[in-house]
Motif scaffolding. Structure first.
Motif, PDB file in Angstrom:
ATOM      1  N   GLY A   3       0.825  -1.202   0.000  1.00 48.34           N
ATOM      2  CA  GLY A   3       0.000   0.000   0.000  1.00 48.34           C
ATOM      3  C   GLY A   3       0.857   1.249   0.000  1.00 48.34           C
ATOM      4  O   GLY A   3       0.570   2.232  -0.695  1.00 48.34           O
ATOM      5  N   LEU A   6       2.320   1.795  -3.396  1.00 43.56           N
ATOM      6  CA  LEU A   6       1.261   2.253  -4.283  1.00 43.56           C
ATOM      7  C   LEU A   6       1.039   3.755  -4.097  1.00 43.56           C
ATOM      8  O   LEU A   6       0.923   4.516  -5.057  1.00 43.56           O
ATOM      9  N   LYS A   7       1.016   4.179  -2.824  1.00 45.57           N
ATOM     10  CA  LYS A   7       0.841   5.599  -2.515  1.00 45.57           C
ATOM     11  C   LYS A   7       1.955   6.418  -3.136  1.00 45.57           C
ATOM     12  O   LYS A   7       1.734   7.474  -3.722  1.00 45.57           O
ATOM     13  N   LEU A  10       1.573   6.838  -6.899  1.00 43.05           N
ATOM     14  CA  LEU A  10       0.581   7.864  -7.236  1.00 43.05           C
ATOM     15  C   LEU A  10       1.188   9.254  -7.089  1.00 43.05           C
ATOM     16  O   LEU A  10       1.009  10.122  -7.949  1.00 43.05           O
ATOM     17  N   ARG A 303      11.149  -3.159  11.080  1.00 39.80           N
ATOM     18  CA  ARG A 303      10.039  -2.467  11.725  1.00 39.80           C
ATOM     19  C   ARG A 303       9.159  -1.774  10.694  1.00 39.80           C
ATOM     20  O   ARG A 303       7.965  -1.631  10.863  1.00 39.80           O
ATOM     21  N   ARG A 305       9.050  -2.837   7.428  1.00 40.03           N
ATOM     22  CA  ARG A 305       8.557  -3.896   6.556  1.00 40.03           C
ATOM     23  C   ARG A 305       7.265  -4.501   7.091  1.00 40.03           C
ATOM     24  O   ARG A 305       6.338  -4.755   6.349  1.00 40.03           O
ATOM     25  N   THR A 306       7.205  -4.727   8.398  1.00 40.67           N
ATOM     26  CA  THR A 306       6.077  -5.480   8.944  1.00 40.67           C
ATOM     27  C   THR A 306       4.921  -4.587   9.364  1.00 40.67           C
ATOM     28  O   THR A 306       3.944  -5.062   9.896  1.00 40.67           O
TER      29      THR A 306
ATOM     30  N   PRO B 119      17.517  -4.011  16.571  1.00 40.80           N
ATOM     31  CA  PRO B 119      16.203  -4.060  15.916  1.00 40.80           C
ATOM     32  C   PRO B 119      16.206  -4.646  14.508  1.00 40.80           C
ATOM     33  O   PRO B 119      15.148  -5.029  14.024  1.00 40.80           O
ATOM     34  N   HIS B 167      11.094  -5.948  17.739  1.00 40.45           N
ATOM     35  CA  HIS B 167       9.942  -5.061  17.937  1.00 40.45           C
ATOM     36  C   HIS B 167       8.627  -5.832  18.003  1.00 40.45           C
ATOM     37  O   HIS B 167       7.610  -5.282  18.379  1.00 40.45           O
ATOM     38  N   GLN B 168       8.661  -7.091  17.605  1.00 39.87           N
ATOM     39  CA  GLN B 168       7.421  -7.868  17.646  1.00 39.87           C
ATOM     40  C   GLN B 168       7.192  -8.525  19.009  1.00 39.87           C
ATOM     41  O   GLN B 168       6.224  -9.243  19.199  1.00 39.87           O
ATOM     42  N   PHE B 331      -5.897   1.303   3.881  1.00 42.31           N
ATOM     43  CA  PHE B 331      -5.385   2.163   2.816  1.00 42.31           C
ATOM     44  C   PHE B 331      -6.292   3.374   2.614  1.00 42.31           C
ATOM     45  O   PHE B 331      -5.854   4.458   2.306  1.00 42.31           O
TER      46      PHE B 331
END
Lengths: 307, 624
Positions: A3, A6-7, A10, A303, A305-306, B119, B167-168, B331
């Protein structure tokens, strides 16, 4: 992450649109290409100018010209140069590799120099290696690039005579233009690496890594560097823009057959299609590089990425 | 002579006349002065002291990690003597010898679990790194061992954890990973520098248990650096007390608590809040504090019962207060998750009363304080101050409310503007609310306030950096008093202070309460301080109050399983006491919920007059 990209894509489209609009509009404020084309041709009548304008399509309203240019971008057709009717795309195809090669070689040299130097300065914070590196960086920052380029030519081509003063023939012709760019980039990057490393080195996980018995090299280059990389990568992405700007001047001095020289000549000749095409392609590259930077964040830092 | 030689020979680690200095020349600062102690194999030595005592520097100096912080070992020896091997002086050892020992023979756990793992690397990678380095395992073997280690520190689902990033994980889980990493190579000595200070008390209890169990299993000697006498009593065999860089006392743990020799040790022990010290007494109580004055301990203050509460009409009434925050958006900006920070919380505070709001991270206790101070908008419920509904107040009335309710923050370093004089900071609420317009009169008022919090009028001209942490908290209290408030919200206001300072500030707050009929909402996680200061206690868990009652009812007759668990987890500063039999397990659940999944609201029942307890479903009983 998807997402997020994608932003950014744009956003990139809007950036490119804005850039093309500004370029197309601004260049038309710079004067009449018809006058330019016929200058030095003796008696020029208003009818001659009118004919040329007609032939180049400059009589049409601005929005028609602009939309034509936009449509051309999508099919890779930037029109023909006002000078000699060569397709703009062919000119760019010739010039772009020279510029990109120079840009990446400069950037690479700068990274190879600034990362170890910056780390070394950070590790020896406040002691003489740090002071020396900081002074050298300040000296490097104070050089205007054109002056540095001319000095290099003076030294290596005229006094020592070991490097060609201009042109792009063989690897030795890379040395001076790339060095000029690299010195200026390194001067800023080394400071950035130093600051970023100092911040990372004060983190507790660095002390933990040391308490595990890891070698300094592993602590610095594995544990610390990757954590310092986010600000570095961000800055290098942003730097790419000014790098391209600097290259226009450096290409001029060394007569480097790249986009800078192409754009420079196009401005002097009021060669609208060439300038529009060149700037658009460069803007595309800058946007693309920054998109890659955003993707790189995710690769560097889990951090992000997830999220 | 032969006796000392004998004792030395059985020690695993002997620190001899160790001195550590920072900086050079005129500005050099001696952080550790001529400190000596022994650590016996398999035993636990606690090094205790307050901030600036040099205990952490000592722990870093043992492995010569001070080399990386600008510290210099100016004299002394650190003799490390693993069984059946030659003694090595770590102060003189080469860098490569030190690297061989670090992480292999001597390992370390640090205070902040949130920042002690890198991290950007997976948990598995970080544990395996040590194993590959010191044990010569290949990647696959190291991974298998790492998994075993994670199971040893009782982390569930070890296989999947290996590929997760720090961090998880929660703070408690990270500290367990840290322990697994430290114990990877079966070290002979483990140095633990405040390993549980940053953790919630129920998590602290679990971590202490793990360290104790693994120590017994592996025969590791432990140096336990801490400021918490309760933890010392639970963990240590021997104790070294440090003060201003020097060792002032060393003795077996029972002796230190039973008959402290040095005045500083006596002062320290007298300041430690002890859970259960007010058992059988209905009212909170001020007690004298011993403070160090020119090398001798001197008692300050007297004993006063805090009979200040007036239960005729409440000053603050909170009814079904709910505060939620949106987190996690799609989104297109649609909210997917919410933090249910506070859910239908109701309580009253009476004039002159201290109500303690206790709970662990994520319980919503701080959000309540911020909502009352109008720093956060509530989602629902009503708050009445002096009978007036906050929601119905005009702008001017709300301003006036800010004057009547004041806030004292946790961190006295961050809550004062470093660019303004202390006098200005204290005068600011007076100016803002237009209370005193005459300059001279305002100055007099500031001086009066400084005097009331135990500082000098001439301090008004100084800047915050010229004061210690305890003095700064006094300044913050003076500032809170400046607008003549009726209610003060103290959010963890004494948690970051050293115990001797903490005891003085608690006494000051109680004294001011008596003098000015102040009400306090005392927000904290520290049960021992709560016992000392509060008239009534509300226990919070996951945004709701699970138990509410008089101090005596909560501490002497806790009804809710979570209250009991919280009380059982508090380390008691008494080594004679039997260790709690209850095993505390489980993480604190998250208050974040997907939209649409509302939490169930507990119903409360009154078990005795004024003592309310949430009715527990059996499932909850198991989970809490």
């Amino acid at each position: 992450m998807a997402g997020f990209i994608l932003k950014r894509l744009l956003q990139a489209i809007f950036v490119i649109l804005a850039v093309t609009l500004i370029v197309a509009f601004a260049i038309r404020l710079s004067g009449d290409p018809a006058v330019m084309l016929l200058s030095g041709g003796g008696n020029v009548t208003e009818q001659d100018l009118q004919n040329i304008r007609q032939a180049l399509g400059l009589e049409r309203p601005f929005y028609v010209q602009y939309l034509g240019f936009l449509r051309g971008i999508f099919v890779g057709d930037f029109g023909k140069s006002f000078m000699g009717a060569t397709p703009v795309s062919a000119l760019i195809a010739q010039a772009l590799p020279a510029t990109l090669l120079l840009a990446f070689v400069s950037l690479l040299i700068s990274i190879v120099l600034s990362v170890p130097l910056g780390i070394y300065a950070a590790v020896h914070r406040g002691r003489w290696p740090d002071q020396l590196i900081r002074i050298l960086s300040l000296v490097g920052l104070s050089f205007p690039n054109f002056w540095l380029a001319i000095m290099l030519v003076l030294l290596f081509s005229i006094v020592l005579g070991i490097l060609p003063p201009s042109g792009m023939e063989g690897p030795e012709s890379f040395v001076m233009p790339a060095l000029t760019m690299a010195i200026i980039l390194t001067a800023t990057n080394v400071r950035l690496v130093r600051t970023s490393m100092l911040e990372t080195l004060s983190q507790q996980y660095i002390m933990v890594a040391r308490s595990k018995g890891l070698r300094d090299r592993v602590v610095l280059y594995k544990h610390a560097l990757r954590n310092s990389a986010i600000p570095l990568v961000t800055y290098i992405g942003l730097q790419f823009g000014s790098l391209i700007g600097g290259i226009v001047i450096v290409e001029r001095v060394f007569n480097w057959p790249g986009m800078g020289s192409l754009a420079f000549d196009a401005i002097s000749n009021r060669d609208y299609p060439v300038l529009q095409g060149a700037i658009t392609v460069l803007a595309l590259f800058i946007v693309l590089i920054n998109l890659l930077v955003d993707i790189a964040y995710g690769l560097i830092d889990p951090r992000i990425r997830t999220e | 002579m032969s006796d000392t030689a004998n004792r030395q020979s059985e020690a695993l680690l002997s620190v001899r006349s160790l001195s550590v200095e920072f900086g050079a020349g005129e500005g050099a600062f001696k952080a550790v002065k001529d400190v000596s102690f022994d650590v016996k194999p398999g035993k636990t030595l606690a090094v205790v002291g307050e901030s600036g005592s040099g205990k952490s520097v000592t722990s870093l100096a043992i492995m010569r990690l001070t080399d990386y912080t600008g510290g210099r070992i100016t004299s002394g020896q650190v003799l490390f003597r693993p069984e059946g091997a030659e003694a090595i002086d770590l102060v003189q050892a080469s860098d490569s010898k030190l690297r061989e020992i670090r992480g292999n023979d001597i390992a370390m756990i640090f205070q902040e679990p949130m920042t002690s793992l890198n991290p950007v690397f997976t948990i598995g990678n970080q544990i395996a790194e040590t194993l590959i380095l010191h044990q010569g395992l290949n990647g696959r073997e190291a991974r298998l061992r790492a998994r075993d280690l994670l199971q040893k520190v009782r982390l569930p689902d070890a296989d999947r954890l290996l590929d997760r990033y720090p961090h998880q994980l929660s703070g408690g889980m990270r500290q367990r990973v840290m322990i697994a990493m430290a114990l990877a190579c079966n070290p002979k000595l483990l140095i633990a520098d405040e390993p549980t200070t940053a953790l919630d008390v129920t998590i602290q209890a679990q971590i202490l248990n793990i360290i104790r169990d693994l120590q017994a299993e592996m025969g590791t000697a432990v140096i336990f650096i801490t400021h918490d006498m309760g933890v010392v009593a639970e963990m240590a065999d021997d104790v070294v007390v440090m003060w201003k860089g020097e060792k002032v006392e060393q003795a077996p743990v029972r002796d230190v608590f039973a008959s402290p020799q040095h005045p500083y040790t006596k002062a320290l022990l007298s300041a430690v809040p002890r859970l259960g010290s007010l058992t059988g007494q209905p009212l909170p109580k001020r007690t004298p504090v011993m403070i160090m004055d020119g090398g001798v301990a001197k008692p300050v203050g007297g004993t006063h019962e805090q009979n200040t509460a007036d239960y005729t009409k409440p000053i603050l009434q909170v009814d079904k207060l709910t505060t939620r925050f949106d987190v996690g958006k799609t989104f297109f900006g649609r909210v997917t998750h919410r933090v249910h920070a506070v859910e239908e919380v109701s309580f009253d505070i009476y004039p002159g009363e201290t109500l303690a709001l206790v709970g662990e991270s994520g319980s919503g206790k701080s959000t309540i304080g911020r909502t009352l101070q109008q720093l956060v908008e509530p989602t629902g419920g009503t708050v009445r101050f002096d009978g007036r509904d906050m929601a119905a107040m005009s702008h001017a009335e709300r301003r006036r409310l800010r004057q009547e309710i004041q806030y004292i923050f946790q961190d006295p370093f961050a809550s004062l503007d470093p660019r303004h004089t202390v006098g200005y900071s204290i005068a600011e609420p007076i100016i803002v609310h237009g209370l005193i317009n005459d300059r001279k009169a305002r100055e007099r008022r500031v001086h009066e306030l400084l005097d009331q919090v135990g500082l000098q009028p001439q301090h008004a001209k100084r800047y915050p950096h010229e004061f210690s942490g305890g003095q700064r908290q006094r300044i913050c209290i003076a500032r809170a008093l400046a607008s003549n408030p009726k209610l003060i919200i103290a959010d963890e206001s004494v948690s970051a202070l050293d115990v001797s300072i903490q005891a003085q500030i608690v006494n000051l707050l109680m004294e001011l309460q008596e003098r000015r009929r102040l009400s306090y909402l005392f927000i904290t996680h520290d049960m021992a301080v709560v016992e000392k200061i509060s008239h009534r206690v509300a226990v919070m868990y996951l945004g709701q109050i699970v138990e509410l009652g008089s101090r005596q009812a909560i501490f002497e007759n806790p009804q809710h399983s979570y209250t009991r668990k919280l009380l059982a987890a508090v380390p008691i500063a008494d080594p004679q006491r039997e260790r709690a039999k209850v095993r505390i397990e489980g993480e604190i659940p998250s208050p974040v919920r997907p939209v649409g999944q509302e939490p169930a609201i507990h119903r409360m029942r009154e078990v005795e007059p004024g003592h309310w307890v949430a009715i527990e479903a059996d499932s909850l009983r198991g989970a809490a």
